[in-house]
Design an enzyme around this catalytic site. Sequence first.
Site, PDB file in Angstrom:
ATOM      1  CD  GLU A  86      -5.383   7.001   2.844  1.00 11.83           C
ATOM      2  OE1 GLU A  86      -4.382   6.582   3.416  1.00 11.83           O
ATOM      3  OE2 GLU A  86      -5.454   7.129   1.606  1.00 11.83           O
TER       4      GLU A  86
ATOM      5  CG  ASP B 158      -1.917   1.176   1.176  1.00 12.40           C
ATOM      6  OD1 ASP B 158      -1.995   1.852   0.138  1.00 12.40           O
ATOM      7  OD2 ASP B 158      -2.628   1.391   2.179  1.00 12.40           O
TER       8      ASP B 158
HETATM    9  C1  BGC Z   1      -3.414   9.653  -3.063  1.00  4.79           C
HETATM   10  C2  BGC Z   1      -4.188   8.624  -2.298  1.00  4.79           C
HETATM   11  C3  BGC Z   1      -3.280   8.014  -1.312  1.00  4.79           C
HETATM   12  C4  BGC Z   1      -2.610   9.066  -0.447  1.00  4.79           C
HETATM   13  C5  BGC Z   1      -1.633   8.442   0.500  1.00  4.79           C
HETATM   14  C6  BGC Z   1      -2.833  10.671  -2.124  1.00  4.79           C
HETATM   15  O1  BGC Z   1      -2.119  11.646  -2.812  1.00  4.79           O
HETATM   16  O2  BGC Z   1      -4.219  10.282  -3.993  1.00  4.79           O
HETATM   17  O3  BGC Z   1      -4.709   7.636  -3.130  1.00  4.79           O
HETATM   18  O4  BGC Z   1      -3.980   7.116  -0.539  1.00  4.79           O
HETATM   19  O5  BGC Z   1      -1.985  10.057  -1.218  1.00  4.79           O
HETATM   20  O6  BGC Z   1      -0.645   9.317   0.932  1.00  4.79           O
HETATM   21  C1  BGC Z   2      -4.703   3.729   0.886  1.00  6.06           C
HETATM   22  C2  BGC Z   2      -5.271   2.561   0.130  1.00  6.06           C
HETATM   23  C3  BGC Z   2      -5.439   2.916  -1.313  1.00  6.06           C
HETATM   24  C4  BGC Z   2      -4.144   3.416  -1.881  1.00  6.06           C
HETATM   25  C5  BGC Z   2      -4.246   3.845  -3.318  1.00  6.06           C
HETATM   26  C6  BGC Z   2      -3.474   4.281   0.209  1.00  6.06           C
HETATM   27  O1  BGC Z   2      -3.012   5.414   0.869  1.00  6.06           O
HETATM   28  O2  BGC Z   2      -4.385   3.319   2.205  1.00  6.06           O
HETATM   29  O3  BGC Z   2      -6.489   2.170   0.704  1.00  6.06           O
HETATM   30  O4  BGC Z   2      -5.897   1.802  -2.019  1.00  6.06           O
HETATM   31  O5  BGC Z   2      -3.711   4.531  -1.137  1.00  6.06           O
HETATM   32  O6  BGC Z   2      -4.984   4.988  -3.475  1.00  6.06           O
END
Ligand code: BGC
Ligand code: BGC
Length: 798
Positions: free
Chosen positions: A507, A307
């Site tokens: 998140e 991830d």
């Molecule tokens: C992305 C997300 C990702 C997150 C994690 C964002 O810039 O668009 O998909 O989960 O960064 O740091």
């Molecule tokens: C998230 C995931 C997600 C990934 C891609 C991560 O930061 O924890 O759930 O699938 O980003 O966007």
Amino acid sequence: MLALLFVAAVSAAQAIHPERWPQVTRVVPRDPQIEKAVDDLLSKMTVEEKVAQVIQPSIASVTPADVKAYHFGSVLNGGGGWPGDVRKASPKDWLAKADEFYTASMDTSDGKQAIPIIWGSDAVHGHSNIVGATLFPHNIGLGATRDYDLIRRIGEITATEMSVTGIDWSFSPVVAVARDDRWGRTYETYSEDPEIVRHAAEKFIEGLQGAPGSAVFLGRGKVIATAKHFIGDGGTVAGKDQGDNVTSEYELRDIHGRGYLGAMQQGVQSVMISQSAWHGREMHGHRALITDVLKGRLGFDGFIIGDWNGHGQVARCSNKSCPDAFNAGVDMFMVPDDWKALYENTLAQVRAGEISSERLNDAVRRILRVKMRAGLWSAGKPSQRPLGGHLESLGSVEHREIARQAVRESIVLLKNNGALLPIRPQQSVLVAGDGADNIGKQCGGWTLTWQGDGNTNADFPGGTSIWAGIRSAVEAAGGRATLSVDGSFTDKPDVAIVVFGENPYAEWEGDLKNIVYEDDKHLTILRKLKDAGVPVVSLFLSGRPLWVNPFLNASDAFVAAWLPGTEGEGIADVLLRVPDGNVRNDFRGKLSFSWPKLPTQTVLNREDADYVPLFPLGFGLTYKNRRELPSLPVDTSGVKEIRENTIFVAGHAEPWKLHVDERLMSQDEAGGRRILRWPGGERREISLSGTQPVDLTTKTKEGWSLAVDVMVEKRPTLPVALSMGEGTVDITPRLRSIPVGEWRTMRIPLRCFAAAGADMSRIDTPFRFSTAGELELRFADIELTPMKTQPACPPVIK
Ligand code: BGC
Ligand code: BGC
């Protein structure tokens, strides 16, 4: 209490006993033809091609030309990642980009093997990065429906809409079991109850992939599903995202692992690793759980995706290099930006034998196996596949009807005094609140953008706000509906519906320190309406249960509507009667989470020994069962104490901000991450500061102290300074006297800082810690606590 938990979190390395986990028989049997084809292909691939299969860059940093050059196994778009970085990229643009990547991956002009690339995307509540897609209630609402067939249907529709835009692989479902509602991802989970999660995950995966063993499995209009995030993400200390789960192995198995059982029983083809840790060890480096448990006992023979740079958090790793995660069992690295360096380093590690060729072959075999099961070689370009480019299937009326049904079934009635609901539509209905005509707010996080912020109703063609749904039902019956966001009116309405709640987040941005819902603006609106004698319905939009007693008291009826998605009409379907006066649809939703009675019930689950919720798991009124809710207590003093006296607990520092010299941050051998290492040479510090200074004069007079939980790993070689405000004391002797490797609480009376020159009426930096020498230690909680005895002050540093 929290301090104790934290101690447990970082002290002992915990062992895993794979034999304690259930042995699962695979539901997707190995197809000898596929296995042979995989072996044939493997034997023709160079080591470079193999390493490229295990790398997944983001479309924001990789081009089809790069894919042609390297033959990467996969690409992803993150939340708010769009083709060409154009926010409103059309479905056609997505499909065209998918074609470009596919064509590049199939290019054999330089002698490389043709291996279809797979594109992964977070379709977590519908195909949620695409303008015009059908967006469903987030999982917390789906859990409240308990309608598993509906959840399967939603999986099917999601797969269909993804296929229209050429995306092969969904990073869903989340099968976490959220146990502390402060976690910012609570809404992505179906329930606090592992059984609900298991059923829902199973059915959703069936919808995405098709039933294993059936002709549709991974066939026409199906996508690869991902169970995420393995394992324990919903059980971290204080609900901290990417935090540390310190539960026992049994709880890990029986609570957090239940969704994976459902996923295995449905033949899920990929699993994403969690960015959280278990007892201080990063999941991305947890060989026992990934390889011995998941691939071993649970029989998982699909592939494991990391991830978002999660590998970079493992001890001795960076985003650019992490043989340990790969050797622990991660088969594909999600490495949005640093793909080039990671590719080169991984290649070098294979050549040097740091990664064995068996391990590399195993990872690639798993990836190829899934691609073959999905029939991607014969499928052709995404636009040539059965649903590719069929725009009529994206956000179609039929799909929206199912989403609307899900809204109807997911909303939960918590209060309905005087049987205010359902409302007769032939009246004058006032609709208020900033959520009333706000599809973005209805949808929550992971909606067109990562955080779900910055969206307007125009970004949701085909979608309907809650207000629009109410208006059309009222007007069709000859009543009068008025939208007044601030709740003001000239002609007194017969009834008011006030729509309010949490603004979108995703998140860790959604992590909370406590579960008190604070919103003076809407509380005032509710109270004003009530004072004016207008019966009030509250429609609460939220990603979790929150303590809302003042709002419940100020409302005659109260509905938990979660994050319903684009089909706001589903609300009016239940709240309003049909014109002839009959009930249109009764409430069906039942809480999939326990609802707090006290503002301090941040962890509230049915199995608790002292389980006293306001509304238990499974609660939900209907129009048939009446119950009058009396006025509820609104005392929040317990929370106030937490807020005022806590400076830093379990990783949360709000309202203070933590500042750490990056070079100090380090990880311990077990893969923990909280150790601070001063290398010596120059003065380096860690501090907590706020924007608003606080007045600590009373606490100073009353004999309070600054209590710091600390574990010294290596004693200081030079003096160590601890300051509050402008007062600095020398704590070197204290740190030297603490036994190495044991947690101790160091208490410094506030008067010592005052004596050292701090202005206690204006403290903006309650904690600053520095040394120019060498030192290794960990901090847990930092709090203000009252003291009975008054120890002597450490020497002052001027
Ligand atoms: C992305 C997300 C990702 C997150 C994690 C964002 O810039 O668009 O998909 O989960 O960064 O740091
Ligand atoms: C998230 C995931 C997600 C990934 C891609 C991560 O930061 O924890 O759930 O699938 O980003 O966007």
